[in-house]
Design a protein around this motif. Structure first.
Motif, PDB file in Angstrom:
ATOM      1  N   THR A 110       0.809  -1.139   0.057  1.00  0.00           N
ATOM      2  CA  THR A 110      -0.050  -0.181  -0.071  1.00  0.00           C
ATOM      3  C   THR A 110       0.896   1.252  -0.092  1.00  0.00           C
ATOM      4  O   THR A 110       0.745   2.211  -0.580  1.00  0.00           O
ATOM      5  CB  THR A 110      -0.839  -0.104   1.391  1.00  0.00           C
ATOM      6  N   ALA A 111       1.873   1.266   0.679  1.00  0.00           N
ATOM      7  CA  ALA A 111       2.686   2.395   1.021  1.00  0.00           C
ATOM      8  C   ALA A 111       3.513   2.610  -0.432  1.00  0.00           C
ATOM      9  O   ALA A 111       3.753   3.742  -0.822  1.00  0.00           O
ATOM     10  CB  ALA A 111       3.866   2.051   1.917  1.00  0.00           C
ATOM     11  N   LYS A 112       4.023   1.216  -1.034  1.00  0.00           N
ATOM     12  CA  LYS A 112       4.529   1.536  -2.246  1.00  0.00           C
ATOM     13  C   LYS A 112       3.756   2.278  -3.379  1.00  0.00           C
ATOM     14  O   LYS A 112       4.231   2.968  -4.037  1.00  0.00           O
ATOM     15  CB  LYS A 112       5.162  -0.031  -2.692  1.00  0.00           C
ATOM     16  N   LYS A 113       2.452   1.594  -3.443  1.00  0.00           N
ATOM     17  CA  LYS A 113       1.668   2.466  -4.152  1.00  0.00           C
ATOM     18  C   LYS A 113       1.520   3.618  -4.044  1.00  0.00           C
ATOM     19  O   LYS A 113       1.287   4.666  -5.293  1.00  0.00           O
ATOM     20  CB  LYS A 113       0.299   1.687  -4.236  1.00  0.00           C
ATOM     21  N   ALA A 114       1.459   4.245  -3.087  1.00  0.00           N
ATOM     22  CA  ALA A 114       1.195   5.860  -2.476  1.00  0.00           C
ATOM     23  C   ALA A 114       2.414   6.608  -2.977  1.00  0.00           C
ATOM     24  O   ALA A 114       2.266   7.724  -3.015  1.00  0.00           O
ATOM     25  CB  ALA A 114       0.758   5.782  -1.500  1.00  0.00           C
ATOM     26  N   ALA A 115       3.742   5.956  -2.904  1.00  0.00           N
ATOM     27  CA  ALA A 115       4.923   6.785  -2.702  1.00  0.00           C
ATOM     28  C   ALA A 115       5.027   7.861  -3.809  1.00  0.00           C
ATOM     29  O   ALA A 115       5.220   8.864  -3.779  1.00  0.00           O
ATOM     30  CB  ALA A 115       5.832   6.068  -2.540  1.00  0.00           C
ATOM     31  N   PRO A 116       4.748   7.105  -5.136  1.00  0.00           N
ATOM     32  CA  PRO A 116       5.134   7.989  -6.362  1.00  0.00           C
ATOM     33  C   PRO A 116       4.108   9.148  -6.551  1.00  0.00           C
ATOM     34  O   PRO A 116       4.653  10.532  -6.794  1.00  0.00           O
ATOM     35  CB  PRO A 116       4.973   7.097  -7.515  1.00  0.00           C
ATOM     36  N   GLY A 117       2.931   9.183  -6.120  1.00  0.00           N
ATOM     37  CA  GLY A 117       1.990  10.416  -6.193  1.00  0.00           C
ATOM     38  C   GLY A 117       2.342  11.398  -5.198  1.00  0.00           C
ATOM     39  O   GLY A 117       2.333  12.720  -5.536  1.00  0.00           O
ATOM     40  N   TRP A 118       2.611  10.896  -3.918  1.00  0.00           N
ATOM     41  CA  TRP A 118       3.100  11.658  -2.890  1.00  0.00           C
ATOM     42  C   TRP A 118       4.295  12.607  -3.381  1.00  0.00           C
ATOM     43  O   TRP A 118       4.269  13.790  -2.893  1.00  0.00           O
ATOM     44  CB  TRP A 118       3.121  11.168  -1.648  1.00  0.00           C
ATOM     45  N   ALA A 119       5.369  11.911  -3.666  1.00  0.00           N
ATOM     46  CA  ALA A 119       6.581  12.396  -4.160  1.00  0.00           C
ATOM     47  C   ALA A 119       6.433  13.420  -5.184  1.00  0.00           C
ATOM     48  O   ALA A 119       6.985  14.373  -5.179  1.00  0.00           O
ATOM     49  CB  ALA A 119       7.632  11.318  -4.515  1.00  0.00           C
ATOM     50  N   ALA A 120       5.410  13.303  -6.098  1.00  0.00           N
ATOM     51  CA  ALA A 120       5.175  14.163  -7.141  1.00  0.00           C
ATOM     52  C   ALA A 120       4.357  15.351  -6.787  1.00  0.00           C
ATOM     53  O   ALA A 120       4.381  16.212  -7.669  1.00  0.00           O
ATOM     54  CB  ALA A 120       4.295  13.418  -8.296  1.00  0.00           C
ATOM     55  N   PRO A 149      -3.025  11.920   1.705  1.00  0.00           N
ATOM     56  CA  PRO A 149      -3.531  11.097   0.791  1.00  0.00           C
ATOM     57  C   PRO A 149      -3.230   9.628   1.150  1.00  0.00           C
ATOM     58  O   PRO A 149      -2.377   9.200   2.386  1.00  0.00           O
ATOM     59  CB  PRO A 149      -2.739  11.194  -0.502  1.00  0.00           C
ATOM     60  N   ASP A 150      -4.260   8.655   0.928  1.00  0.00           N
ATOM     61  CA  ASP A 150      -4.337   7.400   1.484  1.00  0.00           C
ATOM     62  C   ASP A 150      -2.716   6.627   0.885  1.00  0.00           C
ATOM     63  O   ASP A 150      -2.304   7.012   0.095  1.00  0.00           O
ATOM     64  CB  ASP A 150      -5.221   6.472   0.654  1.00  0.00           C
ATOM     65  N   GLY A 151      -2.489   5.783   1.985  1.00  0.00           N
ATOM     66  CA  GLY A 151      -1.190   5.081   2.001  1.00  0.00           C
ATOM     67  C   GLY A 151      -0.119   5.574   2.193  1.00  0.00           C
ATOM     68  O   GLY A 151       1.160   5.119   2.436  1.00  0.00           O
ATOM     69  N   VAL A 152       0.046   7.279   2.311  1.00  0.00           N
ATOM     70  CA  VAL A 152       1.325   7.583   2.780  1.00  0.00           C
ATOM     71  C   VAL A 152       1.940   7.513   4.088  1.00  0.00           C
ATOM     72  O   VAL A 152       2.938   7.233   4.313  1.00  0.00           O
ATOM     73  CB  VAL A 152       1.135   9.111   2.567  1.00  0.00           C
TER      74      VAL A 152
END
Length: 501
Positions: free
Chosen positions: A51-61, A197-200
């Motif tokens: 779940t965290a892996k999925k959220a990481a790119p969007g949060w970083a962007a 956001p979710d997953g962060v």
């Protein structure tokens, strides 16, 4: 009444996982079971990490401005409600309420620091380093980062890490102690309210199974750990072999050196506060008083009189010192006290038989002071992590420094003196990471970094401050050439190693 289950936290909501295994969570002041915490299976752990892996790119962007707004909103909410979090900590850890709220306030300092992330991760730029060539640098997040936190500071220690990690653009998996896991869920829900956001920010409850999953997972880029030295060494070695960045803060045996010219009233107040605050369950607690020359003859009666005024009891009822975290830990501390007596140390204050009338089933150990302790005794060599103070007598300043430097630990040390020259010399000669001069618990403010030397730290990076920023980001350096459209470059082949000109 249904049983209270303390869950994992995934996608901004409680998550049960697949494992039916749980562990008791107790109120240390009453001995009563207050709930049961989930113990993740390996599959549960990997689901949380995914779940965290999925959220990481969007949060970083997301833009720095938007990330900072969410961190600042979290900071506002935490400041408004820190008493609520303090009450949760007291109910599961046992420390008195004002100490628990103080823990949250110190963690809040790191959130304050993280609100300046736009400045903290700025790169550098050098123009025209060679003809037509510029160089610049940038710092980018790691991705998914793991945090494994201890029972003694269920809010402050995670906040040494996650505010900076999140502000820098990472997704966090927090594995709290199973002894007091509810603070992590409370903070997770506050992040949800702040707009994260979710997953962060996810919470993985559990024991060694959850820890090992974080250490081994190829999707976790770094591990931040605080705990005992044997486990810190294990975490560092296993996570490093898995190719991760690691900051593993281990145990301590913190000394306070008292010179004959010290202010004895200030010293007595400080040693009682530092040895017995939070029932001694602090990695920065003073557990050894190194008395130089005859100063102990005047200092010890002052310590005894102050300890005599302390009230031990339920941390919600205005006491000075609460219980220790579990019955097993209480029994371990008592066994160390028994061992100190057997080894020949003189027990000046004995906390083994303390009774709290209105809480007979609590996990009580009273303040304990030993005199004439020698360095071969277990009460000196081992990190007891309880309200036990050992007095070691030495004749000279030089003996005191040698004693401190001979310890395998190098976390914190304090010197109490009226001499600026002695203090300056001590700062340079003592082999310890954090030093207090007439300050008993030298925990740095958030814009400096926390961490010790020797067996108190595995890895090269300390917590928070600029070392924390660098730990949760990685650098890129870009060398670029843009041709001037008004000129036509002459063709050139050059196989020699490039130089700047």
């Amino acid at each position: 009444m249904s049983e209270h289950i303390i869950e994992h936290w995934v996608n901004n909501a409680p998550f049960s996982g697949t494992s039916s295994a749980t562990a008791d969570v107790t109120n240390p002041a009453t001995g009563a079971i207050s709930g049961r915490v989930r113990l993740a299976s390996d599959a549960d752990a990997h689901a949380v990490i995914a779940t965290a892996k999925k959220a990481a790119p969007g949060w970083a962007a997301l833009s720095l401005a938007k990330r900072t707004q969410i961190v600042f909103r979290f900071r506002q909410l935490l400041d408004e409600r820190k008493a609520d979090l303090g009450a949760i900590i007291t109910s599961e850890h046992g420390k008195v309420l004002d100490d628990a709220i103080g823990e949250v306030s110190r963690g809040l300092e790191v959130v304050d620091f993280a609100c300046g992330i736009a400045h903290l991760i700025k790169g550098e730029f050098s123009e025209q380093v060679s003809t037509g060539i510029d160089v610049h640098s940038k710092r980018q997040p790691l991705g998914v980062v793991g945090i494994i936190s201890p029972f003694n500071f269920p809010a402050m220690v995670p906040m040494w890490f996650f505010p900076i990690a999140i502000a820098a653009g990472n997704a966090v998996v927090l594995k709290p102690s199973e002894k007091d896991p509810s603070a992590a869920l409370w903070m997770a829900d506050l992040w949800r309210e702040a707009g994260l956001p979710d997953g962060v920010f996810t919470v993985l409850q559990g024991n060694k199974v959850a820890v090992d999953a974080l250490l081994d997972s190829p999707d976790v880029a770094s591990i931040s750990f605080v705990g005992s030295t044997p486990i810190a060494r294990y975490v560092y070695e296993r996570a490093s072999l898995a190719g991760k960045r690691v900051q593993a803060l281990g145990g301590a045996k913190n000394h306070m050196v008292v010179l004959p010219d010290a202010n004895l009233d200030l010293t007595a107040d400080s040693i009682v506060n530092a040895a017995f605050g939070s029932a001694g369950e602090r990695c920065m607690a003073i557990s050894v008083l190194v008395a130089v020359g005859p100063v102990i003859d005047e200092l010890l009666p002052r310590i005894q009189s102050r300890v005599g005024t302390l009230r031990v009891g339920d941390g919600t009822l205005g006491c000075n010192m609460g219980p220790v975290v579990t019955r097993e830990h209480r029994d371990k501390i008592v066994s160390y006290i028994d061992g100190g007596v057997s080894a020949g140390a003189k027990i000046v204050i004995d906390g083994r038989e303390i009774k709290v009338a209105d809480r007979p089933d609590g996990f009580w150990v009273g303040p304990t002071v030993f005199d004439h302790v020698t360095t071969d005794m277990e009460i000196y060599t081992d990190e007891i992590f309880g309200p036990v103070l050992s007095v070691v007598r030495v004749d000279t300043y030089e003996e005191a420094v040698e004693l401190v430097n001979s310890s395998p630990y190098g976390n914190g040390v304090a010197l109490f003196t009226g001499s600026g020259g002695a203090a300056r010399r001590f700062e340079n000669e003592v082999q310890v990471g954090m030093i207090g001069i007439n300050v008993p618990v030298p925990v740095p403010t958030a814009y400096y970094s926390f961490g010790g030397w020797k067996d108190s730290l595995f890895g090269d990076t300390h917590a928070h401050g600029m070392e924390g920023v660098r730990f949760f980001t990685r650098a890129k350096v870009i060398t670029s050439r843009w041709l001037d459209p008004s000129t036509s470059p002459s063709p050139e082949l050059q196989l020699a190693f490039p130089t700047n000109d």
